[in-house]
Design a protein around this motif. Structure first.
Motif, PDB file in Angstrom:
ATOM      1  N   ILE A  24       0.848  -1.189   0.000  1.00  0.00           N
ATOM      2  CA  ILE A  24       0.000   0.000   0.000  1.00  0.00           C
ATOM      3  C   ILE A  24       0.883   1.239   0.000  1.00  0.00           C
ATOM      4  N   ILE A  25       0.612   2.136  -0.950  1.00  0.00           N
ATOM      5  CA  ILE A  25       1.281   3.432  -0.970  1.00  0.00           C
ATOM      6  C   ILE A  25       0.207   4.485  -0.756  1.00  0.00           C
ATOM      7  N   THR A  26       0.333   5.271   0.305  1.00  0.00           N
ATOM      8  CA  THR A  26      -0.714   6.206   0.711  1.00  0.00           C
ATOM      9  C   THR A  26      -0.182   7.622   0.809  1.00  0.00           C
ATOM     10  N   ASN A  27      -0.998   8.562   0.353  1.00  0.00           N
ATOM     11  CA  ASN A  27      -0.686   9.977   0.450  1.00  0.00           C
ATOM     12  C   ASN A  27      -1.961  10.694   0.845  1.00  0.00           C
ATOM     13  N   SER A  28      -1.847  11.800   1.554  1.00  0.00           N
ATOM     14  CA  SER A  28      -3.010  12.599   1.919  1.00  0.00           C
ATOM     15  C   SER A  28      -2.832  14.018   1.404  1.00  0.00           C
ATOM     16  N   THR A  29      -3.770  14.484   0.592  1.00  0.00           N
ATOM     17  CA  THR A  29      -3.742  15.843   0.074  1.00  0.00           C
ATOM     18  C   THR A  29      -4.705  16.698   0.871  1.00  0.00           C
ATOM     19  N   MET A  41      -1.878  22.978  -4.652  1.00  0.00           N
ATOM     20  CA  MET A  41      -1.571  21.798  -5.443  1.00  0.00           C
ATOM     21  C   MET A  41      -2.842  21.268  -6.074  1.00  0.00           C
ATOM     22  N   GLY A  42      -2.823  21.074  -7.401  1.00  0.00           N
ATOM     23  CA  GLY A  42      -3.992  20.594  -8.110  1.00  0.00           C
ATOM     24  C   GLY A  42      -3.710  19.257  -8.762  1.00  0.00           C
ATOM     25  N   THR A  43      -4.313  19.040  -9.932  1.00  0.00           N
ATOM     26  CA  THR A  43      -4.211  17.745 -10.592  1.00  0.00           C
ATOM     27  C   THR A  43      -2.769  17.349 -10.867  1.00  0.00           C
ATOM     28  N   ARG A  74     -10.774  19.241  -4.685  1.00  0.00           N
ATOM     29  CA  ARG A  74     -10.490  17.863  -4.296  1.00  0.00           C
ATOM     30  C   ARG A  74      -9.621  17.130  -5.308  1.00  0.00           C
ATOM     31  N   GLN A  75      -8.873  17.865  -6.133  1.00  0.00           N
ATOM     32  CA  GLN A  75      -7.949  17.178  -7.033  1.00  0.00           C
ATOM     33  C   GLN A  75      -6.897  16.465  -6.187  1.00  0.00           C
ATOM     34  N   ALA A  76      -6.845  15.155  -6.326  1.00  0.00           N
ATOM     35  CA  ALA A  76      -5.901  14.375  -5.540  1.00  0.00           C
ATOM     36  C   ALA A  76      -5.585  13.116  -6.322  1.00  0.00           C
ATOM     37  N   ASP A  98      -9.884  13.100 -10.084  1.00  0.00           N
ATOM     38  CA  ASP A  98      -8.628  12.894 -10.823  1.00  0.00           C
ATOM     39  C   ASP A  98      -7.774  11.775 -10.219  1.00  0.00           C
ATOM     40  N   THR A  99      -8.390  10.702  -9.795  1.00  0.00           N
ATOM     41  CA  THR A  99      -7.651   9.606  -9.157  1.00  0.00           C
ATOM     42  C   THR A  99      -6.503   9.100 -10.017  1.00  0.00           C
TER      43      THR A  99
END
Length: 257
Positions: A24-29, A41-43, A74-76, A98-99
């Motif tokens: 699992i690779i996880t990031n939180s925007t 930070m956008g798309t 919510r571009q993340a 933009d997943t």
């Protein structure tokens, strides 16, 4: 960033991510996140994993971008792909807007899971999505695909074959992010989450005559074309044929499956 942010550069060739090493690779925007230039930070800038190398392959891997739901924007992006000839097998991409930034190159997504809300598969790549699950989590409305082809001369497009579309929020099959956007769905099982109109011209009626949006032999409650926009196409078998197999992405030349 909770666990790891990865950038696979253009100098790294023939890379395979091993699931047992990084499952699992996880990031939180967050709404407050800023880029190097101090801008929100956008798309383009929010990818958890950004692949620039050619011949990248990932399997049995989850990539997430857990956006702040209280944010106005919510571009993340969970995954951004700019390399050529990439394969993603049994990969889970989890996000909202933009997943998957399927930006450039030729790619194959096989038996993968992609979750999102607005334009959650976007970019200007030429990609085949085969036996994938597309899961909408849109709150009010959303869109699965937003292809960005700007010229009729570009050899790009998204083809979805034997995919399952489900979820909890209403979505368009696609929006014309580019004037010549190209997106097709063939033999897909579409749940009720598909909006009856099916497709959007991105608020630019001129794109109705240039975008190529097609459906072929789809099933499920969402496949009813009675109220579809008149400028989308119910493809004939002959018209659908180029989109149905790995030939669409010239697979004989680089895929070994």
């Amino acid at each position: 960033m909770n666990e790891r942010e990865a950038n696979i550069t253009a100098n790294a060739q023939n890379i395979t991510e091993i699931a047992n090493a990084i499952p699992i690779i996880t990031n939180s925007t967050k709404a407050s996140d800023k880029g190097n230039d101090g801008q929100e930070m956008g798309t383009v800038s929010t990818a958890t994993v950004w692949v620039e190398s050619d011949f990248f392959c990932a399997t049995a891997l989850t990539i997430e971008n857990l956006v702040d739901k209280d944010a106005d924007k919510r571009q993340a992006v969970a995954l951004r792909v700019d390399g050529d000839k990439a394969v993603f097998y049994r990969v889970r991409l989890v996000g909202e807007q933009d997943t998957l930034l399927d930006n450039t190159g030729i790619h194959y997504f096989y038996r993968s899971y992609i979750q999102g809300s607005v334009d959650f598969i976007c970019g200007n790549a030429k990609s085949l999505f085969h036996e994938c699950v597309l899961d909408s989590v849109a709150e009010f409305w959303g869109a699965i695909a937003a292809h960005h082809r700007d010229s009729a001369d570009e050899d790009t497009g998204f083809s979805f074959v034997n995919c399952t579309i489900k979820g909890s929020g209403s979505v368009f099959l696609g929006r014309a992010w580019g004037k010549y956007a190209a997106t097709t769905y063939s033999f897909c099982d579409m749940d009720h989450v598909i909006l009856p109109l099916g497709w959007s011209d991105w608020g630019d009626p001129s794109r109705q005559g240039t975008a190529m949006f097609g459906e072929y032999e789809c099933s499920g409650k969402g496949s009813n074309r009675t109220e579809r926009v008149e400028w989308s196409k119910a493809l004939s078998s002959e018209e659908a044929m180029p989109f149905l197999s790995r030939d669409y992405i010239y697979g004989d030349g680089w895929l070994r499956l």
